[in-house]
Scaffold this active site. Structure first.
Site, mmCIF file in Angstrom:
data_model
loop_
_atom_site.group_PDB
_atom_site.id
_atom_site.type_symbol
_atom_site.label_atom_id
_atom_site.label_comp_id
_atom_site.label_asym_id
_atom_site.label_seq_id
_atom_site.Cartn_x
_atom_site.Cartn_y
_atom_site.Cartn_z
ATOM 1 N N ASP A 144 0.866 -1.170 0.000
ATOM 2 C CA ASP A 144 0.000 0.000 0.000
ATOM 3 C C ASP A 144 0.915 1.236 0.000
ATOM 4 O O ASP A 144 2.147 1.130 0.152
ATOM 5 C CB ASP A 144 -0.955 -0.022 1.203
ATOM 6 C CG ASP A 144 -2.176 0.875 0.953
ATOM 7 O OD1 ASP A 144 -2.113 1.728 0.041
ATOM 8 O OD2 ASP A 144 -3.175 0.739 1.678
HETATM 9 C C1 NOJ Z 1 -3.999 3.914 0.174
HETATM 10 C C2 NOJ Z 1 -5.160 2.998 0.283
HETATM 11 O O1 NOJ Z 1 -5.103 2.298 1.502
HETATM 12 C C3 NOJ Z 1 -5.279 1.982 -0.843
HETATM 13 O O2 NOJ Z 1 -6.513 1.355 -0.744
HETATM 14 C C4 NOJ Z 1 -5.099 2.627 -2.173
HETATM 15 O O3 NOJ Z 1 -5.211 1.664 -3.189
HETATM 16 C C5 NOJ Z 1 -3.747 3.318 -2.180
HETATM 17 N N1 NOJ Z 1 -3.716 4.346 -1.160
HETATM 18 C C6 NOJ Z 1 -3.434 3.921 -3.525
HETATM 19 O O4 NOJ Z 1 -4.155 5.050 -3.744
#
Ligand code: NOJ
Length: 749
Positions: free
Chosen positions: A278
């Site tokens: 993430d």
């Molecule tokens: C953080 C989020 O937790 C995740 O779900 C997302 O895909 C990523 N950012 C990318 O934007």
């Protein structure tokens, strides 16, 4: 015979294709320097949306140097072409880039938020929306979506419950599979299929107190039985990528957790795709306290992480870590290979611009069929929670007042994580009313601001929410609303959360309407029969508001077509059929409350003091899992079983007759639950094992049947073995998890 020949032929073709892919990648990798291989593991963010600090600088230069494997947050054919051209003309080995984005509930045509989509219990519809999103996104330059989010969530304080399917592993698994199928189709190399990414692996929905990014801690037994099934279902359905979660598991952040990413995901489940972190998750391991930059990079790659989203720690630290022997070059090779394999399967080596087409974009984006699908999805997602004296559907010949800050609102309709969706394209409730009935038919008043200045919610949210900044200024709204209500026969009050009160980094301890909104609701309901149209990204505490209103329609954040879908539902052109996939608690103090809980040694007995209960509220939620009313009524006959005994390896049929006992056609989701009465370990009081949506005309009856087999009776025992144990099982049928008919059978040894 013909069939066997066909299967053998298919098998041989697959083997051949796999061998071709291996040879191609072997050849390519033999030309790559260590730095270039590490470059493939780098996923910086360039472009429109951010969910954390922007760390990447000079990405274009890095692409030319071969230090980038993919980018995310860049879309539109123009923008994608520009970066892809750099990669395939300027970098030494001309390796194309992946383009990822958060296509969560539609790309540019926005469907209801995932919690709303789940409430449709319509797996085919969910697959069709994912397919539509993939067609749209792939025409806009993207080849990878960071979806589905399949985190089981039992805590509505956690804002991200909006992005998932709710509390149930069985339903969550079916939805996870459908979304993977929808995004990836059967052939990834087609120009309208994209990589799915199962997230957030794992247990992200179980953060303590529902506070986002917080610690999780649970037994392996709970993981295997309740939290892991949807991730596994998505992997089994062929999801090509997995995203690590921000939380720790057993004291190690998921991104550095070797048990999770290698022992479980790869070795036990056989996952062969790529694992991406993430946003800045490797860097965050420093804050978690498991090491400095080099150490956390070492932990992450050795755990099984392949691709580094935004931290750029792999690019920075891996060359040295390999030289010093802390990371084996083979580990980097394996990660690099998995990324190249994804690119190969997408067909990017054949045509790096496969997903870039102005012509397709024009045809696909916000096409009429997708907007129609958005309306179908919205209509099916609404959950009728209360309808005293059939206050709904509304009688258009009456004087009706529409009051509330969300009547004339568009921004909030499309909800959080609406990615590339343009909220200005949404149909507001007022627009839909006026389009259907003309401008002067109804009374309107704003009633209150969405959130009042001075409310802590306002202070935090208005920093990033320009619409909210303009709010909180008018003070005369309540008086005007009461005067409007006085002139009406029925008042429809449209209230709820702002789009950013749920979603990421939007945990909320009260889970109830902002104070000024409930003040408005109470004032209006004293005047006239009142219907609450609720918009929210989470189960709400409706305990008090509920007692003053006659009807409640939960509409989540319904997407681009929410407005007209709400109007059609309110006036009875469409009969609500949505069912909750998360329990609505009596209040925040009851959390977590979920239907598939254990019995305890002291189940509730009102005649005994020392039994499990609260002194002030019931044990059961206000609205249980699976609950949702209709404008018609359904009745369930007795549960019929084809046999009272089931032999291992055999099956029996359970059926129930469902009748439409009201005066309208309606759709009911018939739910099958099972209970293993005595086990070698304790078992839940009920577990969903099947469901069917059926549509019945008034007076019509239908027998709904399910096969019950040994597989459905299996669970993870104390040794984490998936087994079925002989003994008595209960079978329940109902239109929700609380109001059920039951029968029993025995699984014989
Ligand atoms: C953080 C989020 O937790 C995740 O779900 C997302 O895909 C990523 N950012 C990318 O934007």
């Amino acid at each position: 015979m013909k069939y066997i020949v066909f299967v053998l032929f298919l098998f041989a073709t697959c083997q051949l294709q796999a061998a071709e892919r291996t040879a191609f990648i072997d050849d390519l990798m033999s030309k790559m320097t260590l730095e270039e291989k590490i470059g493939q593991l780098n996923l910086p963010s360039v472009g429109f949306d951010v969910t954390g600090p922007i760390l990447s600088e000079g990405v274009e230069k890095k692409i030319e140097q071969g230090h980038v494997g993919g980018v995310f947050n860049t879309f539109t054919p123009n923008a994608v072409r520009k970066l892809q051209e750099l990669a395939v003309t300027k970098s030494r080995l001309k390796i194309p880039l992946l383009f990822g984005y958060d296509v969560i509930h539609g790309h540019k045509t926005i469907f209801p938020i995932p919690l709303g989509m789940a409430a449709t219990w319509d797996i085919d519809l969910i697959e069709r929306t994912a397919r539509a999103a993939a067609r749209e996104a792939s025409a806009d330059g993207l080849n990878w979506t960071f979806s589905p989010m399949v985190d089981i969530a039992r805590d509505p304080r956690w804002g991200r419950v909006a992005e998932g399917a709710g509390e149930d592993p069985f339903l969550g698994s079916r939805i996870a599979e459908a979304m993977v199928r929808g995004y990836q189709g059967t052939d990834l190399s087609k120009n309208d299929t994209i990589l799915a990414c199962v997230k957030h692996f794992a247990l992200y929905g179980a953060s303590e107190a529902g506070r986002d990014y917080n610690t999780t801690d649970m037994s392996r037994l709970r993981m295997y039985s309740e939290y892991l099934p949807p991730y596994k279902a998505a992997v089994d359905a062929g999801a090509r990528t997995v995203m690590t979660s921000f939380n720790e598991i057993d004291g190690m952040p998921a991104t550095g957790n070797r048990w999770l990413l290698t022992d479980l995901l790869r070795n036990e489940w056989g996952f062969t795709g790529l694992v991406v972190t993430d946003y800045t998750a490797i860097l965050e391991m420093v804050n978690h306290g498991v090491g400095d930059g080099p150490k956390v990079s070492e932990l992450a790659i050795n755990a099984g992480t392949d691709m580094d989203m935004v931290s750029e720690f792999f690019v920075k630290y891996l060359p040295e870590l390999v030289k010093s022997g802390k990371v084996d070059e083979k580990t980097v090779d394996a990660a690099c290979r998995r990324i190249l394999e994804a690119k190969y399967d997408l067909g990017l080596f054949e045509d790096p611009f496969r997903y870039v087409s102005e012509e397709r974009a024009k045809k696909e984006i916000r096409s009429a069929d997708k907007l129609e699908l958005a309306k179908e999805a919205a209509l099916k997602s609404f959950v009728l929670l209360k309808n005293d004296k059939n206050v709904l559907p509304l009688d258009a010949s009456k004087k009706i007042a529409f009051i509330g800050p969300l009547v004339d609102d568009k921004r909030n309709l499309i909800g959080s994580w609406s990615g590339a969706g343009d909220w200005k394209q949404a149909v507001s409730i007022r627009e839909a009313l006026e389009a259907k009935f003309g401008k002067d038919k109804f009374l309107f008043a704003k009633g209150c601001n969405l959130i009042e200045k001075g409310d802590p919610l306002y202070e935090r949210l208005s920093k990033a929410d320009d619409n909210l900044k303009k709010e909180g200024l008018r003070t005369d709204l309540l008086v005007e609303a009461i005067k409007t209500a006085e002139k009406a026969d029925v008042v429809v009050v449209v209230l709820g959360e702002t789009y950013d009160m749920s979603g990421e980094a939007a945990s909320y301890s009260h889970i109830e309407l902002p104070k000024n909104q409930s003040t408005l609701l109470r004032a209006l309901s004293k005047e006239k029969p009142t219907v609450l149209v609720l918009m929210s990204g989470r189960p709400q505490n409706l305990n008090i508001d509920n007692s003053v209103v006659a009807g409640v329609l939960e509409t989540w954040f319904g997407g681009h077509r929410a407005g007209d879908a709400i109007v059609e539902t309110l006036f009875g052109d469409s009969n609500p059929s949505g069912k909750l996939t998360m329990s609505f608690p009596h209040g925040a103090g009851q959390i977590p409350v979920y239907y598939n809980h254990k019995n305890t040694g002291r189940p509730l007995d009102e005649n005994q003091k020392y039994t499990t209960k609260f002194l002030d509220i019931p044990n059961e939620p206000l609205y249980p899992f699976g609950f949702g009313l209709s404008y018609t009524t359904f009745s369930y006959g007795d549960v019929k079983l084809s046999d009272s005994k089931l032999k291992r390896g055999d099956k029996l049929t359970a059926s129930v007759e469902v009748s439409n006992t009201g005066s309208r056609e309606g759709t009911e989701t018939v739910q099958l639950y099972l209970r293993d009465v005595v086990g070698s370990i304790t078992r839940p009081v009920k577990e969903l094992k099947g469901f069917q949506r059926i549509t019945l005309k008034p007076g019509e009856k239908k027998t709904v049947s399910f096969e019950i087999n040994e597989e459905m009776l299996k669970f993870y025992n104390a040794e984490l073995k998936f087994v079925a144990e002989p003994g008595i099982f209960k079978v329940f049928f109902g239109g929700n998890s609380r109001d059920v008919k039951e029968a029993t059978f025995e699984l014989t040894p």
